[in-house]
Motif scaffolding. Structure first.
Motif, short mmCIF file in Angstrom:
data_model
loop_
_atom_site.label_atom_id
_atom_site.label_comp_id
_atom_site.label_asym_id
_atom_site.label_seq_id
_atom_site.Cartn_x
_atom_site.Cartn_y
_atom_site.Cartn_z
N SER A 27 0.83 -1.21 0.00
CA SER A 27 0.00 0.00 0.00
C SER A 27 0.87 1.26 0.00
O SER A 27 0.36 2.37 0.10
N GLU A 29 2.73 2.58 2.13
CA GLU A 29 2.67 3.44 3.32
C GLU A 29 4.05 3.61 3.96
O GLU A 29 4.25 4.56 4.73
N ALA A 52 -4.90 8.62 -1.85
CA ALA A 52 -4.69 7.17 -1.86
C ALA A 52 -6.01 6.40 -1.88
O ALA A 52 -7.04 6.92 -1.47
N SER A 54 -6.18 3.52 -0.13
CA SER A 54 -6.23 3.23 1.31
C SER A 54 -4.99 3.81 1.95
O SER A 54 -3.95 3.96 1.30
N GLY A 55 -5.07 4.14 3.22
CA GLY A 55 -3.95 4.76 3.91
C GLY A 55 -3.73 6.19 3.44
O GLY A 55 -4.67 6.87 2.99
N ARG A 57 -0.91 7.02 1.31
CA ARG A 57 0.04 7.12 0.20
C ARG A 57 -0.33 6.17 -0.95
O ARG A 57 -0.77 5.05 -0.75
N ASP A 150 -2.51 1.73 -6.11
CA ASP A 150 -2.47 1.46 -4.67
C ASP A 150 -2.95 0.03 -4.42
O ASP A 150 -3.61 -0.57 -5.27
N ASP A 151 -2.58 -0.49 -3.26
CA ASP A 151 -3.08 -1.79 -2.76
C ASP A 151 -2.90 -2.93 -3.77
O ASP A 151 -3.87 -3.52 -4.26
CA CA Z 1 -1.86 3.24 0.25
#
Ligand code: CA
Length: 334
Positions: A27, A29, A52, A54-55, A57, A150-151
């Motif tokens: 992710s 991060e 993002a 998630s998170g 970044r 992301d992810d």
């Molecule tokens: Ca992320």
């Protein structure tokens, strides 16, 4: 008994999914500013963005419509010949060009992702000859804007094929009356994978095999309960800059005999020698004798590319009509 079977299935699936390969910093991060632990940017412009999925970044690269660059992960130990589902989220503000995604051995050009985060998942069969330790690459080719990822996740996958009348047929395979036809399903969800794929180390890009020095793809054609009586293969070299495609045939995967070769763009049609038949299994090897290395480097197009592969065989037994399909089992969607 039913309960025991269910438990067994759960244990098997658990073992399968637990063996999924770890994506470094999936992710993004971990890292300071535009530095991302486990990932390197091939060339600017690229950045870590706070917009993002998630998170806090996500990674981004920006193109001017004529350039290419990407983020590259540390090498990942894929199991040789292993089947994987690679998933991620992407978004972009671009209208042309393409995001490039996935492991180096099976890149997928997904076009320009939409303005809102979209979930993608693609199947890839890892090389079964030589090393399957390869990085993931996420970037852009001729994109006129910014794409974000992301992810990212990698899961082991299992193929489930169509079964009918005691015959198992995957995507791209069918029986029509007394003819078996396999058209390798490059353009669908299977990408480089198919039921007849026996072994390979050639790269794959979106919808075609990429051949360079020593690259090989071997298919094994076997139809349960049927004997093959004659067969023809057709391979289309849709891109060619050098080297030679050498096709050989075998009944046991050990002893090979020459079938034909081609050192130019175009369609190669080869009728298999009559003395091979009748046969339960036919192995076809497509191998590059090439001067140009391919595969490990960035978007190396190789010496030539195979855009389609078709195998047709007349078969014994009752006339029938069965169309194969493949779906993939892996752990749950997000
Ligand atoms: Ca992320």
């Amino acid at each position: 008994m039913k309960r025991m079977c269910s438990t067994l299935v759960c244990v098997l699936l658990g073992a399968l999914f637990a063996s999924g390969q770890e994506v470094p910093n999936p992710s993004f991060e971990v890292g300071q500013g535009d530095a991302v632990a486990g990932w390197t940017l091939s060339a600017p412009p690229g950045a870590v963005v706070s917009d993002a999925h998630s998170g806090q970044r996500a990674i981004a690269v920006t193109g001017d419509g004529d350039s290419t660059n990407h983020w590259l992960s540390e090498p990942i130990n894929f199991n040789p010949g292993g089947l994987y589902a690679i998933s991620y989220w992407a978004k972009s503000d671009a209208a042309a060009g393409t995001a490039v995604t996935g492991p180096l051995f099976a890149n997928v050009d997904i076009g320009a992702p939409p303005a809102e985060w979209k979930y993608y998942r693609q199947i890839a069969a890892a090389p079964s000859i030589g090393s399957a330790r390869q990085p993931l690459r996420f970037g852009q080719w001729h994109l006129n804007g910014t794409v974000m990822f992301d992810d990212i996740a990698i899961q082991r996958a299992e193929a489930v094929y169509h079964q009918e009348q005691g015959v198992v047929l995957g995507e791209g395979e069918k029986i029509s009356v007394n003819e078996y036809i396999f058209l390798a399903p490059f353009t669908g969800h299977c990408r480089n994978h198919s039921r007849p794929l026996y072994r390979h180390n050639a790269g794959f890009n979106t919808n075609r095999w990429v051949f360079g020095q020593d690259a090989e793809v071997v298919y094994c054609h076997e139809i349960a309960g049927r004997e093959q009586l004659a067969a023809t293969l057709t391979a289309n070299i849709g891109y060619y800059v050098g080297g030679k495609l050498v096709a050989t045939v075998s009944k046991d995967g050990q002893n090979w005999q020459p079938l034909g070769e081609q050192a130019d763009k175009g369609v190669l049609v080869l009728e298999l020698p009559k003395e091979l038949f009748p046969a339960q299994r036919i192995f076809i090897s497509l191998k590059a004798e090439a001067s140009k290395k391919v595969g490990a480097a960035d978007s190396d197009p190789g010496s030539f590319q195979i855009h389609s592969y078709e195998y047709r065989a007349s078969i014994s037994g009752s006339p029938t009509d069965i169309t194969g399909s493949t779906r993939y089992v892996h752990s749950s969607e997000p």
